[in-house]
Design a protein around this motif. Sequence first.
Motif, PDB file in Angstrom:
ATOM      1  N   ALA A 231       0.946  -1.055  -0.053  1.00 21.95           N
ATOM      2  CA  ALA A 231       0.015   0.122  -0.089  1.00 21.95           C
ATOM      3  C   ALA A 231       0.584   1.264  -0.203  1.00 21.95           C
ATOM      4  O   ALA A 231       0.620   1.878  -0.679  1.00 21.95           O
ATOM      5  CB  ALA A 231      -0.712  -0.045   0.693  1.00 21.95           C
ATOM      6  N   GLN A 232       2.355   1.082   0.448  1.00 26.77           N
ATOM      7  CA  GLN A 232       3.120   2.424   0.923  1.00 26.77           C
ATOM      8  C   GLN A 232       3.282   2.618  -0.915  1.00 26.77           C
ATOM      9  O   GLN A 232       4.136   4.191  -1.305  1.00 26.77           O
ATOM     10  CB  GLN A 232       3.996   1.902   1.339  1.00 26.77           C
ATOM     11  N   HIS A 233       3.082   1.919  -1.287  1.00 23.44           N
ATOM     12  CA  HIS A 233       3.620   1.986  -3.111  1.00 23.44           C
ATOM     13  C   HIS A 233       2.391   2.120  -4.037  1.00 23.44           C
ATOM     14  O   HIS A 233       2.226   3.144  -5.040  1.00 23.44           O
ATOM     15  CB  HIS A 233       4.236   0.828  -4.254  1.00 23.44           C
ATOM     16  N   LEU A 234       1.753   1.804  -3.651  1.00 24.55           N
ATOM     17  CA  LEU A 234      -0.067   1.313  -4.587  1.00 24.55           C
ATOM     18  C   LEU A 234      -0.616   2.609  -3.966  1.00 24.55           C
ATOM     19  O   LEU A 234      -1.778   2.898  -5.268  1.00 24.55           O
ATOM     20  CB  LEU A 234      -0.410  -0.436  -4.811  1.00 24.55           C
ATOM     21  N   GLY A 235      -0.777   2.848  -3.200  1.00 24.01           N
ATOM     22  CA  GLY A 235      -1.847   3.794  -2.355  1.00 24.01           C
ATOM     23  C   GLY A 235      -2.657   2.885  -1.805  1.00 24.01           C
ATOM     24  O   GLY A 235      -3.922   3.316  -1.804  1.00 24.01           O
ATOM     25  N   VAL A 236      -3.648   1.510  -2.185  1.00 21.97           N
ATOM     26  CA  VAL A 236      -4.110   0.673  -1.768  1.00 21.97           C
ATOM     27  C   VAL A 236      -3.873  -0.308  -1.017  1.00 21.97           C
ATOM     28  O   VAL A 236      -2.911  -1.000  -1.553  1.00 21.97           O
ATOM     29  CB  VAL A 236      -5.258   0.755  -2.708  1.00 21.97           C
ATOM     30  N   LYS A 237      -4.480  -0.934   0.331  1.00 22.34           N
ATOM     31  CA  LYS A 237      -4.079  -2.337   0.408  1.00 22.34           C
ATOM     32  C   LYS A 237      -4.307  -3.093  -0.314  1.00 22.34           C
ATOM     33  O   LYS A 237      -5.444  -3.676  -0.850  1.00 22.34           O
ATOM     34  CB  LYS A 237      -4.822  -2.095   1.871  1.00 22.34           C
ATOM     35  N   PRO A 238      -3.480  -4.436  -1.224  1.00 23.79           N
ATOM     36  CA  PRO A 238      -4.186  -5.311  -1.918  1.00 23.79           C
ATOM     37  C   PRO A 238      -4.916  -6.857  -0.687  1.00 23.79           C
ATOM     38  O   PRO A 238      -4.485  -6.361   0.472  1.00 23.79           O
ATOM     39  CB  PRO A 238      -2.805  -6.193  -2.727  1.00 23.79           C
ATOM     40  N   ARG A 239      -5.978  -6.878  -1.544  1.00 21.72           N
ATOM     41  CA  ARG A 239      -7.498  -7.964  -1.085  1.00 21.72           C
ATOM     42  C   ARG A 239      -5.706  -8.773  -0.323  1.00 21.72           C
ATOM     43  O   ARG A 239      -5.281  -9.491  -0.868  1.00 21.72           O
ATOM     44  CB  ARG A 239      -8.237  -8.253  -1.055  1.00 21.72           C
ATOM     45  N   ILE A 240      -6.270  -9.506   1.158  1.00 27.60           N
ATOM     46  CA  ILE A 240      -5.578 -11.256   1.794  1.00 27.60           C
ATOM     47  C   ILE A 240      -6.982 -12.187   2.024  1.00 27.60           C
ATOM     48  O   ILE A 240      -7.873 -11.858   2.937  1.00 27.60           O
ATOM     49  CB  ILE A 240      -5.198 -10.692   2.999  1.00 27.60           C
ATOM     50  N   PHE A 241      -6.357 -13.489   1.702  1.00 25.42           N
ATOM     51  CA  PHE A 241      -7.146 -14.085   2.049  1.00 25.42           C
ATOM     52  C   PHE A 241      -6.324 -15.861   2.552  1.00 25.42           C
ATOM     53  O   PHE A 241      -5.411 -15.628   2.157  1.00 25.42           O
ATOM     54  CB  PHE A 241      -7.649 -14.923   0.196  1.00 25.42           C
ATOM     55  N   GLU A 242      -6.514 -16.358   3.227  1.00 25.46           N
ATOM     56  CA  GLU A 242      -6.746 -17.427   3.905  1.00 25.46           C
ATOM     57  C   GLU A 242      -6.946 -18.498   2.825  1.00 25.46           C
ATOM     58  O   GLU A 242      -8.383 -18.827   3.072  1.00 25.46           O
ATOM     59  CB  GLU A 242      -7.008 -17.738   5.799  1.00 25.46           C
ATOM     60  N   ARG A 243      -6.536 -19.621   2.153  1.00 22.70           N
ATOM     61  CA  ARG A 243      -6.428 -20.146   1.328  1.00 22.70           C
ATOM     62  C   ARG A 243      -5.328 -21.150   0.997  1.00 22.70           C
ATOM     63  O   ARG A 243      -4.858 -20.269   0.486  1.00 22.70           O
ATOM     64  CB  ARG A 243      -7.553 -19.660   0.150  1.00 22.70           C
ATOM     65  N   GLU A 244      -5.144 -21.901   0.247  1.00 22.74           N
ATOM     66  CA  GLU A 244      -4.668 -22.921   0.140  1.00 22.74           C
ATOM     67  C   GLU A 244      -3.371 -21.765  -1.220  1.00 22.74           C
ATOM     68  O   GLU A 244      -4.636 -21.497  -2.447  1.00 22.74           O
ATOM     69  CB  GLU A 244      -4.667 -24.196  -1.555  1.00 22.74           C
ATOM     70  N   VAL A 245      -2.521 -21.691  -1.040  1.00 17.97           N
ATOM     71  CA  VAL A 245      -1.538 -21.336  -2.444  1.00 17.97           C
ATOM     72  C   VAL A 245      -2.078 -21.857  -3.349  1.00 17.97           C
ATOM     73  O   VAL A 245      -1.390 -23.382  -4.030  1.00 17.97           O
ATOM     74  CB  VAL A 245      -0.205 -20.811  -2.151  1.00 17.97           C
ATOM     75  N   SER A 246      -2.350 -21.011  -4.475  1.00 20.14           N
ATOM     76  CA  SER A 246      -2.581 -22.283  -6.108  1.00 20.14           C
ATOM     77  C   SER A 246      -1.512 -20.882  -6.950  1.00 20.14           C
ATOM     78  O   SER A 246      -1.642 -20.008  -6.901  1.00 20.14           O
ATOM     79  CB  SER A 246      -3.946 -21.892  -6.736  1.00 20.14           C
ATOM     80  N   THR A 247      -1.574 -21.546  -8.112  1.00 18.99           N
ATOM     81  CA  THR A 247      -0.657 -21.479  -9.495  1.00 18.99           C
ATOM     82  C   THR A 247      -2.050 -20.751 -10.437  1.00 18.99           C
ATOM     83  O   THR A 247      -2.023 -19.843 -11.366  1.00 18.99           O
ATOM     84  CB  THR A 247      -0.434 -21.817 -10.786  1.00 18.99           C
ATOM     85  N   GLU A 248      -2.856 -19.664  -9.490  1.00 17.22           N
ATOM     86  CA  GLU A 248      -3.665 -18.820 -10.363  1.00 17.22           C
ATOM     87  C   GLU A 248      -3.105 -17.301 -10.301  1.00 17.22           C
ATOM     88  O   GLU A 248      -2.709 -16.639 -10.339  1.00 17.22           O
ATOM     89  CB  GLU A 248      -4.882 -18.125  -9.496  1.00 17.22           C
ATOM     90  N   ASN A 249      -3.888 -16.578 -12.042  1.00 14.70           N
ATOM     91  CA  ASN A 249      -3.068 -15.682 -11.980  1.00 14.70           C
ATOM     92  C   ASN A 249      -3.462 -14.641 -11.266  1.00 14.70           C
ATOM     93  O   ASN A 249      -4.286 -14.447 -10.692  1.00 14.70           O
ATOM     94  CB  ASN A 249      -3.595 -14.949 -13.761  1.00 14.70           C
ATOM     95  N   ASN A 250      -2.290 -14.038 -11.685  1.00 15.91           N
ATOM     96  CA  ASN A 250      -2.309 -12.475 -10.142  1.00 15.91           C
ATOM     97  C   ASN A 250      -2.443 -12.505  -8.721  1.00 15.91           C
ATOM     98  O   ASN A 250      -3.640 -11.809  -8.199  1.00 15.91           O
ATOM     99  CB  ASN A 250      -3.574 -11.287 -11.191  1.00 15.91           C
ATOM    100  N   ILE A 251      -1.649 -13.652  -8.413  1.00 13.98           N
ATOM    101  CA  ILE A 251      -1.820 -13.800  -7.216  1.00 13.98           C
ATOM    102  C   ILE A 251      -0.107 -14.247  -6.670  1.00 13.98           C
ATOM    103  O   ILE A 251       0.360 -14.363  -7.036  1.00 13.98           O
ATOM    104  CB  ILE A 251      -2.383 -15.131  -6.716  1.00 13.98           C
TER     105      ILE A 251
END
Length: 860
Positions: A231-251
């Motif tokens: 957020a210090q660089h983008l101005g907003v906080k990316p969302r966080i989720f507790e879930r299995e780490v996958s190979t999905e795009n943009n993660i």
Amino acid sequence: MKISYILSIIFIILPLIIFCNNTTEDITDADYILRWEVGTNYLEGNRFRSEMVFINQSDNILQNDWTLYFNFMRLVDTESLPPHIRLTHINGDFYKLYPTEAFEPLQPGDEVRFSFDAYGSAIKKIDAPDGAYVELAGDRVVPVRVVIEPFERNEQLNRHPDDAVPVPTPDVVYEQNSQRTKLAPGRVGKIVPSPVEINEGEGSFTIKDETSIYYQGGLEREARFMSGALAQHLGVKPRIFEREVSTENNIIGLKLGEIEVEGNVKRSGDEAYLLQITGEGITIKGSDAAGVFYGIQSLRALFSPDVWQSLSSSITVDAVTLNDAPGFKYRGLHLDVSRNFQSVETVKRLLDVMAYYKLNKFHFHLTDDEGWRLEINAFPELTEVGGRRGHTHDERDHLIPSFGSGPEPDKPKGSGWYTQEEYKDILRYAVERHIEVIPEIDVPGHARAALIGMKARYERLIEENNYDEANRYRIHDPDDESEYMSVQRWYENVVNVCQESTYRFLGVIFDEIIEMHKAAGAPISSIHVGGDEVPEGVWENSPVCSLFISESDEVDSVDDLMDYFFTRIDASLSERKLVMSAWEEFSLIRDPETRERRPNSLFAGRSISYVWSNVWGAGTEGFSYMLANAGYDIVLSHASNFYFNLAYNKHPEEAGQYWAGFVDTRDPFSFIPFNLYKSGIKDYMGQPIPEDAYDDLDQPTEAGKNNILGLQGHLWGATFGTYNRVEYMALPRIISLAERAWSPHQEWMNIQDRTERLDALDKVWNEFANRLGQRELPRLDGMNGGYAYRIPPPGAIRENNKVKANVAYPGLDIRYTTDGNEPTVDSPRYSEPVTVDENVTVKLRTFDTRGRGSRVVTVE
């Protein structure tokens, strides 16, 4: 072993250069002026002479009823003054100067001149009297302006006729910088400390505000930290989720698991990580949560320095795979807040830098002679009296001034402490950054603030006729007539170790600290108990100790009391499931016949020794390996390479101490942990050390190597009047410390031939210097609103009609003027030699990306 060789007398012939000149400042608004000048450092008996002028600019006649107070960091020969002036050493670095009956009244506009001799040397502005004020009739206190005269002559610029360390004139600095060349960005490493394995991939990944962070259970804290950091660089906080780490795009995925680094499997506790960036996303796998955190920091390091300077809608990072783990488990930084207090915000800013560079131990020096800085509910006088400094004749309400803190008792520089809530806030902040806080309560010496505070409590309770409570936690012997003076010139700064009340007192301190850590959810594995620099003569005339020794089965004489004390403290901490840590003195004893120091077997294998007194050429260089081989866990804390309170160099305006020499940013980097003797090239006076000088000293055994826990840098606070000064002295030296603590094994260290090894060191240092100039310092300009790191002044020479310049960290800008004005950020940028007429003076200055400038250098 004492290194002995013939020191050649070196006379450094300097051009007429005035290094510091405050004589042109406007002093008309001050009633009283004290001018100070170094007469010479070349007196016999390791002494120097100060020339002083006291000027009365007030409207009053000064008779014989005034006293001038000031702090001065040298022991003065009080018999060296003229008969009309007397100087008394009060305590520590605090003096008072007053007239005798032979003194002639000082009329308005008149001055009195005098000189005195002191032990040691004075080559810097920081050595001048500080915090001066005059007490007049009626107890009126008036500040005194101190004016420092310029350092010009050899005997002012050098510590001794044999001082071979060069004064950093522009031409000397130019020669020192001549081995630095600017490298193309692609040849400069992006991450400090350097990862063990780097494999570049193809493509890149772009982080945007819609990028999500997936995290495995148990990593929520790390995910929240990463979201806040982005957020210090983008101005907003990316969302966080507790879930299995996958190979999905943009993660960005955070997970735990075993890591293989150079063929070795790393598991929980190893702080290892795998950072993998592909065109589809980012995965950070850690052997533990700390490893995940360090993977996050390495990802941030891959961001372009420009990203740290302003908000961006996206951040692109090149594809890469990193497999990394630290070489040392202990990567520490020490901060002294006793000598000069530092705010919670200053501490947090320091913790942020530590965390970014993967340092994981914060040694918090909370107590010393000059101040007790942590609230203890059971003993409020520790802070209310021992945490404040100001003008006083009896110290009933606060301590005397130290290090220029002045007469005002609530001035922040000398007074202040952390409430328990503030301390817990610091602890929580550190925990979030995987930093363990190691609190230090310095005993039995360095304890004057505790003694004065507890004496105030004792006297209050005695006045209330509460004798039992007064004596229950007493840490002094009221009838002790022992005479001693510590190396910092303190009297009565050692607690009495012969009475149960002292151990009862320390037990309360330990328990309140443990409870604070527990309440903050902060780990605590050790309390550091100091143990250093206890002067000879303590307890010799203490009735309490005499009685104790006569009745004890454990001690036979005063000489046994230190071991007795540490045995009691070790047991006390062990009962609380903590390890005792202390400075090296507790782990060393003197051989009764040779008087040489050897390991003390009492505490080997059960405590941690911080080995600090390594000074090249002083005979202390063998202590580290001697203790490690004897079974002590040690932290290499060497003054010669890791004392960041020492000045960067010898320039009179470069603040800092120099009793162990000078420590520049290269010194931590060039340290060789497992063959430290190779690090000693010149002694603390700049004289060459023969290659065979350390051949007779212990080398580390395999077991000894395993007992070296790591490295620690030190910020002793005597000269740290502001947070800017803390950051100036810490940075960029912390960055070099972090590199060596993470990567203690390097190929260049194994080269046996000294010349070839130093040539190889020059090459790797050149790359690291480029990392500092091109990436790390610009990054610090944007981190937390910018850090006040030291900007190195440029080097410069004049050859015929051309002026050439260079800088220690290639990538920093040099700007110059030819019109006599000081360079600003808008002055011409130096890019090639400047052609000037013979009579033109060129001024040059290094700048950071925010427009802060270094000291100005002048080429006549």
